[in-house]
Design an enzyme around this catalytic site. Structure first.
Site, PDB file in Angstrom:
ATOM      1  N   LYS A  59     -15.632  -7.841 -12.064  1.00  0.00           N
ATOM      2  CA  LYS A  59     -15.267  -6.926 -10.982  1.00  0.00           C
ATOM      3  C   LYS A  59     -14.624  -7.638  -9.804  1.00  0.00           C
ATOM      4  O   LYS A  59     -13.623  -7.160  -9.251  1.00  0.00           O
ATOM      5  CB  LYS A  59     -16.504  -6.150 -10.514  1.00  0.00           C
ATOM      6  CG  LYS A  59     -16.210  -5.197  -9.363  1.00  0.00           C
ATOM      7  CD  LYS A  59     -17.384  -4.272  -9.062  1.00  0.00           C
ATOM      8  CE  LYS A  59     -18.582  -5.007  -8.541  1.00  0.00           C
ATOM      9  NZ  LYS A  59     -19.620  -4.070  -8.039  1.00  0.00           N
ATOM     10  N   THR A  93     -30.394  -8.615  -5.622  1.00  0.00           N
ATOM     11  CA  THR A  93     -29.751  -9.365  -4.541  1.00  0.00           C
ATOM     12  C   THR A  93     -30.640 -10.474  -3.993  1.00  0.00           C
ATOM     13  O   THR A  93     -30.155 -11.555  -3.641  1.00  0.00           O
ATOM     14  CB  THR A  93     -29.354  -8.415  -3.411  1.00  0.00           C
ATOM     15  OG1 THR A  93     -30.502  -7.634  -3.017  1.00  0.00           O
ATOM     16  CG2 THR A  93     -28.248  -7.468  -3.859  1.00  0.00           C
ATOM     17  N   GLU A 111     -34.493   1.490  -0.050  1.00  0.00           N
ATOM     18  CA  GLU A 111     -33.444   1.824  -1.006  1.00  0.00           C
ATOM     19  C   GLU A 111     -33.530   3.293  -1.409  1.00  0.00           C
ATOM     20  O   GLU A 111     -34.596   3.906  -1.378  1.00  0.00           O
ATOM     21  CB  GLU A 111     -33.546   0.929  -2.249  1.00  0.00           C
ATOM     22  CG  GLU A 111     -33.336  -0.545  -1.973  1.00  0.00           C
ATOM     23  CD  GLU A 111     -31.956  -0.847  -1.430  1.00  0.00           C
ATOM     24  OE1 GLU A 111     -30.999  -0.152  -1.821  1.00  0.00           O
ATOM     25  OE2 GLU A 111     -31.829  -1.774  -0.600  1.00  0.00           O
ATOM     26  N   ARG A 119      16.641 -15.485  -7.803  1.00  0.00           N
ATOM     27  CA  ARG A 119      15.476 -16.156  -8.368  1.00  0.00           C
ATOM     28  C   ARG A 119      15.121 -17.425  -7.585  1.00  0.00           C
ATOM     29  O   ARG A 119      15.870 -17.857  -6.710  1.00  0.00           O
ATOM     30  CB  ARG A 119      15.743 -16.455  -9.844  1.00  0.00           C
ATOM     31  CG  ARG A 119      15.844 -15.191 -10.691  1.00  0.00           C
ATOM     32  CD  ARG A 119      16.351 -15.467 -12.084  1.00  0.00           C
ATOM     33  NE  ARG A 119      15.523 -16.444 -12.776  1.00  0.00           N
ATOM     34  CZ  ARG A 119      15.869 -17.022 -13.932  1.00  0.00           C
ATOM     35  NH1 ARG A 119      17.039 -16.717 -14.488  1.00  0.00           N
ATOM     36  NH2 ARG A 119      15.069 -17.890 -14.509  1.00  0.00           N
ATOM     37  N   HIS A 127      29.987  -8.585  -8.232  1.00  0.00           N
ATOM     38  CA  HIS A 127      29.750  -7.716  -9.382  1.00  0.00           C
ATOM     39  C   HIS A 127      29.362  -8.506 -10.625  1.00  0.00           C
ATOM     40  O   HIS A 127      30.018  -9.480 -10.983  1.00  0.00           O
ATOM     41  CB  HIS A 127      31.005  -6.905  -9.762  1.00  0.00           C
ATOM     42  CG  HIS A 127      31.864  -6.501  -8.614  1.00  0.00           C
ATOM     43  ND1 HIS A 127      31.617  -5.389  -7.849  1.00  0.00           N
ATOM     44  CD2 HIS A 127      32.982  -7.064  -8.095  1.00  0.00           C
ATOM     45  CE1 HIS A 127      32.550  -5.288  -6.916  1.00  0.00           C
ATOM     46  NE2 HIS A 127      33.381  -6.289  -7.033  1.00  0.00           N
ATOM     47  N   TYR A 165      26.399 -14.067 -13.346  1.00  0.00           N
ATOM     48  CA  TYR A 165      25.232 -14.941 -13.384  1.00  0.00           C
ATOM     49  C   TYR A 165      25.618 -16.300 -12.821  1.00  0.00           C
ATOM     50  O   TYR A 165      26.550 -16.955 -13.317  1.00  0.00           O
ATOM     51  CB  TYR A 165      24.701 -15.116 -14.807  1.00  0.00           C
ATOM     52  CG  TYR A 165      23.614 -16.151 -14.886  1.00  0.00           C
ATOM     53  CD1 TYR A 165      22.366 -15.917 -14.302  1.00  0.00           C
ATOM     54  CD2 TYR A 165      23.836 -17.378 -15.499  1.00  0.00           C
ATOM     55  CE1 TYR A 165      21.371 -16.876 -14.346  1.00  0.00           C
ATOM     56  CE2 TYR A 165      22.846 -18.345 -15.549  1.00  0.00           C
ATOM     57  CZ  TYR A 165      21.614 -18.085 -14.967  1.00  0.00           C
ATOM     58  OH  TYR A 165      20.624 -19.040 -14.996  1.00  0.00           O
ATOM     59  N   SER A 186      37.932 -12.698 -12.892  1.00  0.00           N
ATOM     60  CA  SER A 186      36.918 -11.955 -13.639  1.00  0.00           C
ATOM     61  C   SER A 186      36.783 -12.464 -15.071  1.00  0.00           C
ATOM     62  O   SER A 186      37.728 -13.006 -15.647  1.00  0.00           O
ATOM     63  CB  SER A 186      37.278 -10.472 -13.661  1.00  0.00           C
ATOM     64  OG  SER A 186      37.287  -9.941 -12.357  1.00  0.00           O
TER      65      SER A 186
END
Length: 460
Positions: free
Chosen positions: A23, A80, A154, A333, A363, A366, A405
């Protein structure tokens, strides 16, 4: 000032989480519940911090991996009081022990300082809150005449009249060490749960003439624990709302304060604007005049003044200069540094590269493991081919280069100052400065050529 020991109880199963993950390791605002508690504990500068763990075995200490902590297993888990008993060898005879819980992540440092200040050699400090519906919590029982705390009862052991009490025990307490050892040794488990309740030491304190003082948090949610995914989601919203309110108070413009997630530290200058559904992780700094578009994720990033991040961009572990334009749909990145007035447009990915001032890749490109000079234009569809299947190689593009391009730059390669690369080229060797370089097959037009015709489908 008395030495402060902190004991964090983190051995619970979390049955209602319905998860194999312990948990206390479930995340709130991007980090485990237990880490929130430990960060708060660290801010109090304790002499020792002892974490009691159990369910999940070594997963918890292995995940946190903090050498400054003392990790003690609780096997079996018998309540506890039994949990704190496990820490006794690490608690000094004098001083104060602060008891915290690994699934109560949002208690503020200010609240705990107030509680610790109340405790002393002859005073036990309790953190309590008033709830309109106290069902399920231990009740603070006070003397009818003096109003002093008499005991904590309690829920399962409370009488009808005691169950009507609205003041409840949060479980967080500051205990004088000179009494703690003896009180824990006297605990018994003759109760409905068959457990050793830490809360029973309150009645012992009263019996021994030790004052029991109470403090209240600034907000009830500071003491809210997590026992289910519903409660975890509720605390997440509480935390994020509090963070959003802090930003608004600092002058940050949020398009919708309910739709921002901060999973780390976000620092903002003046006139910063943040659109909806943005996520900030790690350490993020936005300088004056920065605008962040909708659905953007920033992680460990610094964005200098007047830059604009358009919607649906992802930037991590990068540095963005002044007056840059990023996105939409850009990915930057780790290891990337953009100087001033750089443009990274839609569907452009940049990885571990440096782009000097005024350069643009607007556009579908990479750029990886590259050094790009000033005033460079990267045409649509340009790719730095940096990987041969085993190793990465660098591409260097000097100042004032124009890349046409659909160009492939096969690293390692250098494009010299002032070069122009013709569209559709594959560049495998260094280019000379101030010249047009291109590599294309000769264009042919074939007279009388016929397009293929589809074969007719066979009839059934």
């Amino acid at each position: 000032m008395s030495k402060l020991n902190i004991v964090v109880l983190a051995a619970g199963l979390g049955k209602r989480m319905y998860s194999a993950l312990p948990k206390v390791l479930h995340p709130l605002a991007g980090k485990p519940l237990l880490v929130h508690v430990l960060d708060t504990a660290r801010a109090l500068a304790p002499h020792t911090t002892c974490v009691i763990y159990g369910h999940g075995g070594e997963t918890v200490p292995q995940t946190i991996a903090d050498e400054s902590l003392i990790w003690v297993p609780q096997i079996p888990q018998l309540g506890t009081g039994h949990a704190v008993m496990q820490a006794l060898p690490h608690i000094e005879k004098e001083g104060i022990t602060l008891i915290l819980y690994g699934d109560v992540p949002l208690t503020s440092v200010e609240t705990l300082k107030k509680l610790i200040a109340m405790a002393g050699k002859q005073t036990l400090g309790l953190l309590t809150v008033e709830l309109p519906d106290p069902a399920g919590y231990g009740r603070i029982v006070r003397h009818s005449e003096t109003g002093e705390v008499a005991a904590i009862v309690e829920e399962k052991d409370a009488s009808e009249s005691q169950r009507s009490i609205g003041e409840i025990n949060t479980g967080i307490m500051a205990v004088p060490n000179r009494y703690l050892h003896g009180w824990l040794c006297k605990l018994e488990n003759n109760n409905a749960q068959g457990e050793y309740y830490l809360t029973d030491i309150v009645a012992m304190a009263v019996k021994d003439g030790v004052k029991v003082a109470t403090a209240n948090p600034a907000y009830v949610w500071e003491t809210t624990g997590v026992n289910s995914k519903v409660q975890l989601a509720g605390l997440e919203r509480i935390y994020q709302t509090a963070q959003a309110n802090k930003l608004l108070e600092q002058g940050v413009a949020l398009a919708d304060p309910a739709r921002i997630d901060i999973r780390g530290k976000l620092s903002c200058g003046r006139d910063v604007m943040i659109d909806i559904n943005c996520i900030f992780e790690g350490d993020v700094q936005l300088d004056d005049g920065v605008k962040v578009g909708a659905h953007t994720i920033l992680k460990d990033v610094r964005v200098a003044a007047d830059s604009v991040i358009a919607p649906f961009s992802l930037i991590e572990a990068a540095e963005i200069g002044r007056n840059c334009r990023i996105g939409p749909y850009a990915r930057i990145r780790p290891g990337t540094r953009l100087e001033d007035e750089v443009h990274i447009g839609n569907f452009v990915e940049v990885k571990n590269s440096a782009l000097a001032a005024g350069s643009k890749a607007n556009h579908l490109s990479y750029i990886g493991d590259a050094v790009v000079g000033r005033s460079v234009n990267i045409g649509a569809g340009t790719i730095t081919c940096n990987y041969d299947g085993a190793n990465k190689y660098q591409t260097i593009i000097e100042d004032d280069v124009f890349v046409g391009s659909d160009t492939q730059l096969i690293a390692p390669v250098r494009v010299a100052r002032g070069s122009t690369i013709g569209a559709g080229s594959t560049i495998t060797r260094d280019t000379p400065p101030d010249m047009l370089t291109l590599s294309r097959a000769k264009q042919l037009s074939i007279d009388g050529w016929k397009r293929p015709v589809k074969k007719p489908k066979p009839k059934n």
